[in-house]
Design an enzyme around this catalytic site. Structure first.
Site, short mmCIF file in Angstrom:
data_model
loop_
_atom_site.label_atom_id
_atom_site.label_comp_id
_atom_site.label_asym_id
_atom_site.label_seq_id
_atom_site.Cartn_x
_atom_site.Cartn_y
_atom_site.Cartn_z
CE1 TYR A 180 -17.70 11.60 -15.78
CE2 TYR A 180 -17.05 12.14 -13.56
CZ TYR A 180 -17.39 11.02 -14.80
OH TYR A 180 -17.34 9.79 -13.93
CG ASP B 145 -10.78 16.76 -14.41
OD1 ASP B 145 -9.87 15.90 -15.14
OD2 ASP B 145 -11.91 16.32 -14.23
NE ARG C 63 -2.92 0.16 3.26
CZ ARG C 63 -2.10 0.49 4.85
NH1 ARG C 63 -1.30 1.79 4.57
NH2 ARG C 63 -2.10 -0.15 4.92
CE LYS D 291 -13.43 8.73 -17.63
NZ LYS D 291 -14.02 9.62 -16.97
#
Ligand SMILES: *Cc1c(COP(=O)(O)O)cnc(C)c1O
Length: 387
Positions: free
Chosen positions: A106, A179, A53, A204
């Site tokens: 978004y 973003d 982690r 994306k």
């Protein structure tokens, strides 16, 4: 070969963080699945690796590559774009803080900020980012920590002046968050224009092949980096090794893909503009787009995302969406295959009825890297189905 910041984008994309494996010379760094690392005596860590982690070499390679391409100093990779946004917001805001964001942000970002983090005392004001006076007033009216912008925006393809927004944010003691999912670092590098933080859905364009979900935060300031890195470690929404590997592999070809996406986007937008069924084409590469000059200034090219509005309203948009065969009707964007989306019922269903709602006669096209003649022939066939 280690990458250097003097090198061009594609050289950095291929080489940053991608040194060959020293023992065998394997040119592609190995994919490390291990959840833990052997210690040479208690606390004797090899290169700082202790537990998966906190650190993983495959994730680290991606983070170095992302920072090199966004012109940041530190990048953090997460299991999704929204996980990245959540970590960023929780790392750098406190109850009582405010986020001013674009009124066409978004939908998932707005949902996270308003419906999850709102209950923990984070306020928000959606504004039209093209109206800088309104943005300035909204930032001043609250204890604003973040000014949050998407440019080009989704799905209205509005272009916003990143440098001007950075000044507005900084004058008020706030940070500018961009973003950069739609543009990708190949088309636009917000940190170089004055932004403080870049967030991505790497699902994306960065991943680019519609085969992995992920997100990232990139900064250029060590103090912000420490806080975000701490939340990444303490909360643990990290990308897994396979996800990081796929994202790195996608990122290596980002430049060549974006060139093709941009060519195809431009050709499709120009074709749409000539069609009698079309009310409006929203694409920053068209000289008729209100953000065209600004886009030319802050972007290298205009990308593969094109939105189109139909004179025949909702019925026409739905008919076209359900009549293509090369364009696949699906959410998401930025992959090598062309996708068609009806935002009002699909990606943006969560903001229906709010001031972020999307026009019902609008379709969003993610133009892939196929031959553009086939994309246009597909659209032509679908248009003939409009009643
Ligand atoms: C998809 C998307 C997100 C959310 O990312 P996920 O990877 O789906 O969590 C955020 N911003 C924009 C602009 C997006 O397109």
């Amino acid at each position: 070969m280690p990458a250097s910041e003097n090198q061009g984008f594609n050289t950095r994309a291929v080489h940053a963080g991608q040194e060959f494996e020293p023992r065998t010379g394997a040119v592609v760094p190995p994919l490390h699945f291990s959840s833990t690392y052997a210690q040479d005596g208690i606390g004797g860590l090899r290169s700082g690796y202790e537990y998966g982690r906190g650190g993983n070499p495959t994730r680290d390679a991606l983070q170095v590559q992302l920072a090199a391409l966004e012109l940041g100093t530190h990048a953090y990779s997460f299991s999704s774009g929204l996980a990245a946004e959540d970590a960023l917001i929780r790392a750098l805001t406190r109850p009582g803080d405010h986020i001013v964001l674009g009124n066409d942000a978004y939908g998932g970002t707005y949902r996270l900020i308003s419906r999850v983090l709102g209950d923990w005392g984070i306020g928000n004001t959606p504004v039209d980012m093209a109206n800088l006076d309104m943005v300035r007033d909204a930032v001043a009216a609250n204890k604003t920590r973040f000014l949050w912008v998407e440019t080009p925006s989704n799905p209205l393809m509005k272009i916003t002046d990143i440098a001007a927004l950075a000044d507005i944010a900084h004058d008020a003691g706030a940070l500018l968050v961009v973003d950069n999912t739609f543009a990708s670092p190949y088309l636009q590098t917000p940190l170089a224009l004055g932004a403080d933080v870049v967030v991505h859905s790497t699902t994306k364009y960065i991943g680019g092949h519609s085969d992995v979900v992920g997100g990232a935060v990139v900064v250029k300031d060590a103090e912000l980096a420490d806080k975000i890195g701490f939340v990444q470690f303490a909360v643990g929404a990290v990308s897994g090794p396979m996800d990081a590997f796929l994202t790195t592999r996608g990122l290596k070809t980002l430049g060549v893909r974006m060139d093709r996406h941009s060519e195809n986007g431009q050709a499709v937008a120009e074709w749409l503009l000539e069609r009698p069924e079309v009310e409006a084409v929203l694409y920053p590469g068209l000289p008729t787009h209100p953000g065209h000059e600004l886009a030319k200034k802050q972007m290298r090219k205009f990308g593969g995302m094109v939105s189109v509005q139909f004179k025949g309203g909702e019925a026409a948009a739905r008919k076209v969406a359900e009549s293509t065969s090369v364009f696949t009707l699906a959410e998401s964007l930025g992959g090598i295959e062309s996708l068609m989306n009806y935002p009002s019922e699909m990606t943006h269903a969560s903001v229906k009825g709010t001031e972020l709602a999307v026009p019902v006669n609008l379709l969003r096209l993610s133009c892939g890297i196929e031959d553009v003649e086939d994309l246009i022939a597909d659209l032509d066939r679908a248009f003939s189905a409009i009643p």
